[in-house]
Design an enzyme around this catalytic site. Structure first.
Site, PDB file in Angstrom:
ATOM      1  N   GLY A  84       0.468 -10.826   8.329  1.00 35.84           N
ATOM      2  CA  GLY A  84       1.519 -11.652   8.471  1.00 35.84           C
ATOM      3  C   GLY A  84       1.560 -11.784  10.000  1.00 35.84           C
ATOM      4  O   GLY A  84       2.494 -12.412  10.210  1.00 35.84           O
ATOM      5  N   TYR A 134      -0.514  -6.830   8.294  1.00 36.57           N
ATOM      6  CA  TYR A 134      -1.124  -7.218   9.480  1.00 36.57           C
ATOM      7  C   TYR A 134      -1.638  -8.756   9.087  1.00 36.57           C
ATOM      8  O   TYR A 134      -1.842  -9.448  10.259  1.00 36.57           O
ATOM      9  CB  TYR A 134      -2.376  -6.388   9.661  1.00 36.57           C
ATOM     10  CG  TYR A 134      -2.332  -5.246  10.623  1.00 36.57           C
ATOM     11  CD1 TYR A 134      -1.036  -4.481  10.701  1.00 36.57           C
ATOM     12  CD2 TYR A 134      -2.971  -5.017  11.828  1.00 36.57           C
ATOM     13  CE1 TYR A 134      -0.885  -3.645  11.656  1.00 36.57           C
ATOM     14  CE2 TYR A 134      -2.662  -4.389  12.590  1.00 36.57           C
ATOM     15  CZ  TYR A 134      -1.880  -3.593  12.623  1.00 36.57           C
ATOM     16  OH  TYR A 134      -1.486  -2.688  13.805  1.00 36.57           O
ATOM     17  N   HIS A 179      -5.293  -2.131   7.179  1.00 35.43           N
ATOM     18  CA  HIS A 179      -4.631  -3.127   8.268  1.00 35.43           C
ATOM     19  C   HIS A 179      -6.328  -3.256   9.213  1.00 35.43           C
ATOM     20  O   HIS A 179      -6.676  -4.365   9.203  1.00 35.43           O
ATOM     21  CB  HIS A 179      -3.958  -2.373   9.275  1.00 35.43           C
ATOM     22  CG  HIS A 179      -2.608  -2.092   8.653  1.00 35.43           C
ATOM     23  ND1 HIS A 179      -2.011  -2.786   7.590  1.00 35.43           N
ATOM     24  CD2 HIS A 179      -1.724  -1.042   8.813  1.00 35.43           C
ATOM     25  CE1 HIS A 179      -0.929  -2.352   7.316  1.00 35.43           C
ATOM     26  NE2 HIS A 179      -0.512  -1.373   8.188  1.00 35.43           N
ATOM     27  N   TYR A 237      -6.956 -12.399  25.749  1.00 32.88           N
ATOM     28  CA  TYR A 237      -7.429 -12.782  26.919  1.00 32.88           C
ATOM     29  C   TYR A 237      -9.151 -12.734  27.031  1.00 32.88           C
ATOM     30  O   TYR A 237      -9.339 -11.713  26.204  1.00 32.88           O
ATOM     31  CB  TYR A 237      -6.840 -12.114  28.111  1.00 32.88           C
ATOM     32  CG  TYR A 237      -6.553 -10.748  28.110  1.00 32.88           C
ATOM     33  CD1 TYR A 237      -5.523  -9.971  27.423  1.00 32.88           C
ATOM     34  CD2 TYR A 237      -7.733  -9.951  28.745  1.00 32.88           C
ATOM     35  CE1 TYR A 237      -5.673  -8.686  27.601  1.00 32.88           C
ATOM     36  CE2 TYR A 237      -7.569  -8.584  28.570  1.00 32.88           C
ATOM     37  CZ  TYR A 237      -6.552  -7.970  27.944  1.00 32.88           C
ATOM     38  OH  TYR A 237      -6.694  -6.686  28.169  1.00 32.88           O
ATOM     39  N   LYS A 260       0.972  -1.252  -0.114  1.00 31.68           N
ATOM     40  CA  LYS A 260      -0.170  -0.014  -0.120  1.00 31.68           C
ATOM     41  C   LYS A 260       0.843   1.306  -0.006  1.00 31.68           C
ATOM     42  O   LYS A 260       1.940   1.233   0.472  1.00 31.68           O
ATOM     43  CB  LYS A 260      -0.743  -0.018   1.213  1.00 31.68           C
ATOM     44  CG  LYS A 260      -0.348   0.312   2.388  1.00 31.68           C
ATOM     45  CD  LYS A 260      -1.100   0.629   3.674  1.00 31.68           C
ATOM     46  CE  LYS A 260      -0.519   0.765   4.970  1.00 31.68           C
ATOM     47  NZ  LYS A 260       0.417   1.835   5.351  1.00 31.68           N
ATOM     48  N   GLU A 289      -0.790   4.884  18.449  1.00 33.19           N
ATOM     49  CA  GLU A 289       0.803   4.983  18.647  1.00 33.19           C
ATOM     50  C   GLU A 289       1.174   6.156  19.386  1.00 33.19           C
ATOM     51  O   GLU A 289       0.647   7.284  19.218  1.00 33.19           O
ATOM     52  CB  GLU A 289       1.320   5.083  17.253  1.00 33.19           C
ATOM     53  CG  GLU A 289       1.374   3.620  16.299  1.00 33.19           C
ATOM     54  CD  GLU A 289       2.084   3.875  14.840  1.00 33.19           C
ATOM     55  OE1 GLU A 289       2.387   2.802  14.340  1.00 33.19           O
ATOM     56  OE2 GLU A 289       2.045   5.094  14.435  1.00 33.19           O
ATOM     57  N   LYS A 299     -10.894   2.504  15.370  1.00 32.70           N
ATOM     58  CA  LYS A 299     -10.236   3.731  15.562  1.00 32.70           C
ATOM     59  C   LYS A 299      -8.655   3.735  15.575  1.00 32.70           C
ATOM     60  O   LYS A 299      -8.103   2.792  15.847  1.00 32.70           O
ATOM     61  CB  LYS A 299     -10.355   3.723  17.280  1.00 32.70           C
ATOM     62  CG  LYS A 299     -10.985   4.801  17.993  1.00 32.70           C
ATOM     63  CD  LYS A 299     -10.756   4.886  19.472  1.00 32.70           C
ATOM     64  CE  LYS A 299     -12.085   4.759  19.998  1.00 32.70           C
ATOM     65  NZ  LYS A 299     -11.888   4.594  21.736  1.00 32.70           N
TER      66      LYS A 299
HETATM   67  C1  BG6 Z   1       2.002   0.999   8.213  1.00 35.78           C
HETATM   68  C2  BG6 Z   1       1.622   2.223   8.566  1.00 35.78           C
HETATM   69  O1  BG6 Z   1       1.493   0.447   7.525  1.00 35.78           O
HETATM   70  O2  BG6 Z   1       1.835   0.413   9.656  1.00 35.78           O
HETATM   71  C3  BG6 Z   1       2.467   3.022   9.705  1.00 35.78           C
HETATM   72  O3  BG6 Z   1       2.100   3.035   7.322  1.00 35.78           O
HETATM   73  C4  BG6 Z   1       2.135   2.307  10.928  1.00 35.78           C
HETATM   74  O4  BG6 Z   1       1.865   4.360   9.825  1.00 35.78           O
HETATM   75  C5  BG6 Z   1       2.467   0.865  10.810  1.00 35.78           C
HETATM   76  O5  BG6 Z   1       2.853   3.005  11.956  1.00 35.78           O
HETATM   77  C6  BG6 Z   1       2.080   0.000  11.984  1.00 35.78           C
HETATM   78  O6  BG6 Z   1       2.509  -1.508  11.794  1.00 35.78           O
HETATM   79  P1  BG6 Z   1       2.911  -2.323  13.207  1.00 35.78           P
HETATM   80  O7  BG6 Z   1       2.885  -3.792  12.516  1.00 35.78           O
HETATM   81  O8  BG6 Z   1       4.110  -1.604  13.735  1.00 35.78           O
HETATM   82  O9  BG6 Z   1       1.585  -2.120  13.856  1.00 35.78           O
END
Ligand code: BG6
Length: 403
Positions: A110, A108, A171, A307, A77, A145, A261
């Site tokens: 994977g 995701y 994702h 859990y 992507k 994050e 979210k």
């Molecule tokens: C990426 C996004 O696809 O996924 C990022 O572009 C994000 O912005 C990342 O930080 C998070 O991936 P993971 O595997 O660390 O949850």
């Protein structure tokens, strides 16, 4: 010059660099002439705007120097900006390569824990009867994050995408499809994919009143999205937080809110699924603070774990009711080191590609179904049809919404 311009420039310099890649491939294959097969896999780390040129070039070169193996493309992507551009790109890539040569990666897919979700759902008898609108109250799919969009120098990329395109459209929607789809007829790629597509096609049009977006301002010693001149240095209404309520119009899920979210610059790193059940009807334990419904939590970050939250009696003479958690902690504990997890996800996906297995890859129809769901939301965001709220870098609650 930003990274995108740099890459574009590199390509516009002509095919010299690509020629270099091919020369390298040729000499490698010649040096290993006794190998059973020479497979060529090209991982596109370039913006989609140059995919048509690159595909055409690769096809020509591959035909010019045929090998005795396969050729595969790994695409990541963004696959386009909206349904229309994704479709156009799919058709362009199609001119040169067949769908089974194209490996669209969503990291995701994977993740070990998401594979486990499939097993957990369909290999255990007790989940099937409760996995529906009769028992499930809400499903939340969260992504938080603690760092801002400038992480990994991807600000220019991020500003074009925003959090909906960057995280939710791919994702989180993939995660939602895995949770909500019906049982596939088999574990074959086609059967699982068909269920996911059917699910995505059953999503009701997302309404404006069900979407909240936000952008972070300075806080906790960090600059805001707009404040750091080294990073963006221009006005922008790109959301760094988004929340939306999604409803699925089918017999299993009608009326159950799926809350998606995602946000950057929040108070913690966490990505998880929370499947909250309805309260026990005719509750015997009223007044015992039993308003904690059962909840199944599948956590993807920072650790992969699952859990089940439930209520039990506290050991002793009294009748005190307490919450507890039944935790899955087997191989999940081996995955505690977050720094390993993303690599593992990628490793698995790339290994799949090498083995010609596309079970964890995103098929074109799935992609188009996801963009059909998210196009209206992206339009609302792009046209400022939903208000952009502001929240402080590092906060847990912003404006009137809970991050
Ligand atoms: C990426 C996004 O696809 O996924 C990022 O572009 C994000 O912005 C990342 O930080 C998070 O991936 P993971 O595997 O660390 O949850």
């Amino acid at each position: 010059m930003g990274i995108l311009e740099l890459i574009l420039d590199w390509f516009k310099q002509g095919s010299a660099s690509l020629q270099g890649i091919f020369d390298h491939i040729k000499s490698h294959e010649e040096a290993n002439a006794d190998a059973k097969a020479h497979n060529r896999i090209f991982h596109f780390a370039v913006p989609y705007s140059v995919w048509p040129e690159v595909c055409q070039w690769l096809k020509e070169k591959n035909d010019e120097f045929p090998n005795n193996g396969c050729i595969r493309l790994v695409l990541e992507k963004p696959f386009g900006r909206d349904h229309q551009s994704v479709l156009e790109l799919i058709n362009t890539v199609d001119k040169y390569f067949k769908e089974d040569q194209v490996y669209r990666v969503d990291r995701y897919l994977g993740k070990e824990i998401l594979e486990n979700l499939l097993v957990m759902r369909f290999a255990n008898r007790f989940f099937a009867p409760i996995w529906n609108r009769d028992t499930v109250n809400t499903v939340q799919i969260l992504f938080k994050e603690p760092w801002g969009a400038e992480d990994q120098n991807r600000m220019q990329y991020f500003d074009l995408q925003g959090i909906v395109r960057d995280v939710i459209e791919n994702h989180l929607l993939q995660v939602m499809a895995l949770i909500a789809m019906d049982k596939p007829a088999s574990l074959s790629v086609e059967d699982i994919r068909n269920e996911k597509i059917k699910l995505l096609r059953s999503v009701k049009a997302i309404r404006k009143e069900d979407v909240v977006i936000g952008q972070y301002t300075p806080g906790n010693g960090h600059p805001g999205y707009l404040e750091d001149p080294n990073i963006l240095g221009k006005p922008s209404t790109t959301p760094t937080f988004a929340m939306m309520v999604v409803y699925i119009r089918n017999e299993r899920w009608d009326g159950v809110p799926f809350i998606l979210k995602a946000g950057k610059a929040l108070n913690e790193m966490r990505s998880e699924i929370r499947i909250q059940l309805k309260s026990v009807p005719g509750d015997l334990f009223q007044g015992a603070d039993l308003q904690r419904p059962n909840e199944l939590v599948v956590r993807m970050q920072p650790t992969e774990e699952m859990y089940l939250k439930m209520t039990i009696k506290k050991p002793g003479l009294g009748m005190e009711i307490v919450p507890t958690e039944m935790e899955y902690s087997d191989s999940a504990k081996d995955m505690q080191d977050h720094s390993q997890a993303p690599h593992r996800a990628y490793e698995r996906l790339l290994l799949n590609c090498m083995h010609g297995e596309n079970r964890r890859m995103v098929h074109r129809d799935e992609l188009l179904a996801s963009y059909t769901v998210m196009d209206p939301v992206n339009k609302m965001v792009d046209n400022s049809a939903v208000p952009l709220h502001h929240y402080t870098f590092g906060c847990a609650r912003a404006h009137s919404f809970d991050c």
